[in-house]
Design a protein around this motif. Structure first.
Motif, PDB file in Angstrom:
ATOM      1  N   GLY A  10       0.784  -1.230   0.000  1.00 34.96           N
ATOM      2  CA  GLY A  10       0.000   0.000   0.000  1.00 34.96           C
ATOM      3  C   GLY A  10       0.817   1.282   0.000  1.00 34.96           C
ATOM      4  N   ASP A  11       2.144   1.199   0.245  1.00 35.84           N
ATOM      5  CA  ASP A  11       2.968   2.410   0.237  1.00 35.84           C
ATOM      6  C   ASP A  11       3.038   2.998  -1.165  1.00 35.84           C
ATOM      7  OD1 ASP A  11       3.534   2.127   2.910  1.00 35.84           O
ATOM      8  OD2 ASP A  11       5.647   1.608   2.641  1.00 35.84           O
ATOM      9  N   LEU A  12       2.965   4.302  -1.248  1.00 31.09           N
ATOM     10  CA  LEU A  12       3.146   4.998  -2.516  1.00 31.09           C
ATOM     11  C   LEU A  12       4.370   5.917  -2.451  1.00 31.09           C
ATOM     12  CD1 LEU A  12      -0.565   5.826  -3.424  1.00 31.09           C
ATOM     13  CD2 LEU A  12       0.847   3.910  -4.198  1.00 31.09           C
ATOM     14  N   GLU A  13       5.086   5.877  -1.353  1.00 30.52           N
ATOM     15  CA  GLU A  13       6.329   6.630  -1.154  1.00 30.52           C
ATOM     16  C   GLU A  13       7.376   5.659  -0.665  1.00 30.52           C
ATOM     17  OE1 GLU A  13       7.012   9.743  -1.881  1.00 30.52           O
ATOM     18  OE2 GLU A  13       4.970  10.253  -2.451  1.00 30.52           O
ATOM     19  N   PRO A  14       8.623   5.804  -1.026  1.00 30.62           N
ATOM     20  CA  PRO A  14       9.187   6.843  -1.875  1.00 30.62           C
ATOM     21  C   PRO A  14       8.941   6.529  -3.352  1.00 30.62           C
ATOM     22  CG  PRO A  14      10.932   5.341  -1.252  1.00 30.62           C
ATOM     23  CD  PRO A  14       9.675   4.873  -0.547  1.00 30.62           C
ATOM     24  N   PRO A  15       9.067   7.539  -4.218  1.00 32.39           N
ATOM     25  CA  PRO A  15       8.943   7.294  -5.652  1.00 32.39           C
ATOM     26  C   PRO A  15      10.035   6.342  -6.133  1.00 32.39           C
ATOM     27  CG  PRO A  15       8.993   9.652  -5.175  1.00 32.39           C
ATOM     28  CD  PRO A  15       9.344   8.937  -3.921  1.00 32.39           C
ATOM     29  N   LYS A  38       9.994   6.430 -19.739  1.00 36.72           N
ATOM     30  CA  LYS A  38       8.805   5.671 -19.329  1.00 36.72           C
ATOM     31  C   LYS A  38       9.243   4.442 -18.538  1.00 36.72           C
ATOM     32  CE  LYS A  38       6.209   7.213 -23.323  1.00 36.72           C
ATOM     33  NZ  LYS A  38       5.088   7.944 -22.900  1.00 36.72           N
ATOM     34  N   VAL A  39       8.332   3.944 -17.698  1.00 37.32           N
ATOM     35  CA  VAL A  39       8.626   2.791 -16.850  1.00 37.32           C
ATOM     36  C   VAL A  39       7.564   1.727 -17.069  1.00 37.32           C
ATOM     37  CG1 VAL A  39       8.955   1.988 -14.473  1.00 37.32           C
ATOM     38  CG2 VAL A  39       9.704   4.291 -15.124  1.00 37.32           C
ATOM     39  N   THR A  40       8.015   0.470 -17.178  1.00 40.69           N
ATOM     40  CA  THR A  40       7.122  -0.678 -17.270  1.00 40.69           C
ATOM     41  C   THR A  40       7.369  -1.565 -16.057  1.00 40.69           C
ATOM     42  OG1 THR A  40       7.004  -0.617 -19.677  1.00 40.69           O
ATOM     43  CG2 THR A  40       6.595  -2.736 -18.640  1.00 40.69           C
ATOM     44  N   CYS A  41       6.290  -2.117 -15.496  1.00 42.08           N
ATOM     45  CA  CYS A  41       6.393  -2.906 -14.262  1.00 42.08           C
ATOM     46  C   CYS A  41       5.579  -4.186 -14.386  1.00 42.08           C
ATOM     47  CB  CYS A  41       5.872  -2.068 -13.098  1.00 42.08           C
ATOM     48  SG  CYS A  41       5.875  -2.902 -11.504  1.00 42.08           S
ATOM     49  N   THR A  42       6.197  -5.303 -13.960  1.00 40.98           N
ATOM     50  CA  THR A  42       5.494  -6.586 -13.915  1.00 40.98           C
ATOM     51  C   THR A  42       5.670  -7.224 -12.542  1.00 40.98           C
ATOM     52  OG1 THR A  42       7.412  -7.771 -14.781  1.00 40.98           O
ATOM     53  CG2 THR A  42       5.766  -7.048 -16.382  1.00 40.98           C
ATOM     54  N   ARG A  43       4.749  -8.091 -12.207  1.00 41.82           N
ATOM     55  CA  ARG A  43       4.849  -8.942 -11.018  1.00 41.82           C
ATOM     56  C   ARG A  43       4.724 -10.353 -11.551  1.00 41.82           C
ATOM     57  NH1 ARG A  43       0.955  -7.116  -8.561  1.00 41.82           N
ATOM     58  NH2 ARG A  43       1.956  -5.662  -7.149  1.00 41.82           N
ATOM     59  N   GLY A  44       5.868 -11.058 -11.602  1.00 42.14           N
ATOM     60  CA  GLY A  44       5.876 -12.366 -12.256  1.00 42.14           C
ATOM     61  C   GLY A  44       5.603 -12.164 -13.739  1.00 42.14           C
ATOM     62  N   THR A  45       4.569 -12.828 -14.251  1.00 40.35           N
ATOM     63  CA  THR A  45       4.220 -12.664 -15.666  1.00 40.35           C
ATOM     64  C   THR A  45       3.048 -11.705 -15.864  1.00 40.35           C
ATOM     65  OG1 THR A  45       2.768 -14.593 -15.544  1.00 40.35           O
ATOM     66  CG2 THR A  45       5.046 -14.988 -16.267  1.00 40.35           C
ATOM     67  N   THR A  46       2.604 -11.065 -14.782  1.00 41.14           N
ATOM     68  CA  THR A  46       1.462 -10.160 -14.838  1.00 41.14           C
ATOM     69  C   THR A  46       1.916  -8.709 -14.938  1.00 41.14           C
ATOM     70  OG1 THR A  46       0.179 -11.695 -13.480  1.00 41.14           O
ATOM     71  CG2 THR A  46      -0.644  -9.439 -13.626  1.00 41.14           C
ATOM     72  N   SER A  47       1.363  -7.979 -15.873  1.00 44.01           N
ATOM     73  CA  SER A  47       1.680  -6.562 -16.008  1.00 44.01           C
ATOM     74  C   SER A  47       1.015  -5.761 -14.892  1.00 44.01           C
ATOM     75  CB  SER A  47       1.203  -6.029 -17.360  1.00 44.01           C
ATOM     76  OG  SER A  47       1.419  -4.643 -17.449  1.00 44.01           O
ATOM     77  N   VAL A  48       1.778  -4.919 -14.222  1.00 39.87           N
ATOM     78  CA  VAL A  48       1.226  -3.989 -13.235  1.00 39.87           C
ATOM     79  C   VAL A  48       0.896  -2.677 -13.937  1.00 39.87           C
ATOM     80  CG1 VAL A  48       1.678  -2.751 -11.063  1.00 39.87           C
ATOM     81  CG2 VAL A  48       2.510  -5.095 -11.362  1.00 39.87           C
ATOM     82  N   VAL A  62      15.895   8.974 -12.624  1.00 42.07           N
ATOM     83  CA  VAL A  62      14.509   8.820 -13.059  1.00 42.07           C
ATOM     84  C   VAL A  62      13.627   9.132 -11.861  1.00 42.07           C
ATOM     85  CG1 VAL A  62      12.794   7.125 -13.839  1.00 42.07           C
ATOM     86  CG2 VAL A  62      15.135   7.046 -14.731  1.00 42.07           C
ATOM     87  N   ASN A  63      12.452   9.699 -12.111  1.00 46.63           N
ATOM     88  CA  ASN A  63      11.501   9.948 -11.032  1.00 46.63           C
ATOM     89  C   ASN A  63      10.122   9.527 -11.513  1.00 46.63           C
ATOM     90  OD1 ASN A  63      10.231  10.768  -8.729  1.00 46.63           O
ATOM     91  ND2 ASN A  63      10.393  12.952  -9.145  1.00 46.63           N
ATOM     92  N   MET A  64       9.584   8.473 -10.889  1.00 43.17           N
ATOM     93  CA  MET A  64       8.257   7.982 -11.234  1.00 43.17           C
ATOM     94  C   MET A  64       7.451   7.792  -9.956  1.00 43.17           C
ATOM     95  SD  MET A  64       6.739   4.408 -12.445  1.00 43.17           S
ATOM     96  CE  MET A  64       6.828   3.963 -10.729  1.00 43.17           C
ATOM     97  N   ALA A  65       6.293   8.408  -9.906  1.00 42.14           N
ATOM     98  CA  ALA A  65       5.415   8.263  -8.746  1.00 42.14           C
ATOM     99  C   ALA A  65       4.625   6.959  -8.850  1.00 42.14           C
ATOM    100  CB  ALA A  65       4.454   9.443  -8.676  1.00 42.14           C
ATOM    101  N   TRP A  66       4.465   6.304  -7.715  1.00 44.16           N
ATOM    102  CA  TRP A  66       3.582   5.141  -7.640  1.00 44.16           C
ATOM    103  C   TRP A  66       2.157   5.656  -7.602  1.00 44.16           C
ATOM    104  CZ3 TRP A  66       5.985   0.676  -8.351  1.00 44.16           C
ATOM    105  CH2 TRP A  66       7.325   0.564  -7.989  1.00 44.16           C
ATOM    106  N   SER A  67       1.209   4.842  -8.039  1.00 47.62           N
ATOM    107  CA  SER A  67      -0.179   5.279  -7.967  1.00 47.62           C
ATOM    108  C   SER A  67      -1.105   4.095  -7.745  1.00 47.62           C
ATOM    109  CB  SER A  67      -0.575   6.031  -9.239  1.00 47.62           C
ATOM    110  OG  SER A  67      -0.605   5.172 -10.342  1.00 47.62           O
ATOM    111  N   GLY A  68      -2.308   4.419  -7.307  1.00 50.35           N
ATOM    112  CA  GLY A  68      -3.366   3.433  -7.164  1.00 50.35           C
ATOM    113  C   GLY A  68      -2.966   2.183  -6.416  1.00 50.35           C
ATOM    114  N   THR A  69      -3.072   1.049  -7.088  1.00 52.90           N
ATOM    115  CA  THR A  69      -2.851  -0.248  -6.456  1.00 52.90           C
ATOM    116  C   THR A  69      -1.495  -0.861  -6.825  1.00 52.90           C
ATOM    117  OG1 THR A  69      -3.958  -1.356  -8.287  1.00 52.90           O
ATOM    118  CG2 THR A  69      -5.334  -0.729  -6.398  1.00 52.90           C
TER     119      THR A  69
END
Length: 108
Positions: A10-15, A38-48, A62-69
């Protein structure tokens, strides 16, 4: 893996803030000259998320903010940074021998 960070569910900090370094010179890339970061993120084989806009500075950070879930599930997040330079030249980070992705461990 170039960067390993631990975050709690649930943390959205730090970026997400990796520094991209040129393997040959050891100097950071000047990302202020990039057309896009741009940033791409996966968890295992699932795209976040895919190709989320980020910013980059002249010190290679690089500076990318986390968001949502993004961090709502325990486990390893694997991230890659896609930088587009002028003339549509694309470069993906990290690159071997540093590893294939940045790791963020989400813990309970």
């Amino acid at each position: 893996m170039s960067l390993s960070t631990v975050m709690h569910v649930g943390d959205l900090e730090p970026p997400f803030r990796p520094v991209l370094v040129n393997r040959t010179t050891g100097l950071p890339y000047d990302l202020s000259t990039a057309t896009s970061v741009k940033v791409t993120c996966t968890r295992g084989t699932t795209s976040v998320f895919s190709l989320r806009s980020a910013t980059g500075n002249s010190a290679g950070q690089v500076n990318m903010a986390w968001s949502g879930t993004d961090t709502n599930t325990v486990g390893e997040l694997h991230l890659v940074v896609v930088v587009e330079w002028t003339a549509a030249r694309v470069q993906t980070f990290p690159a071997e021998p540093e590893g294939n992705y940045f790791v963020v461990n989400v813990v309970a």
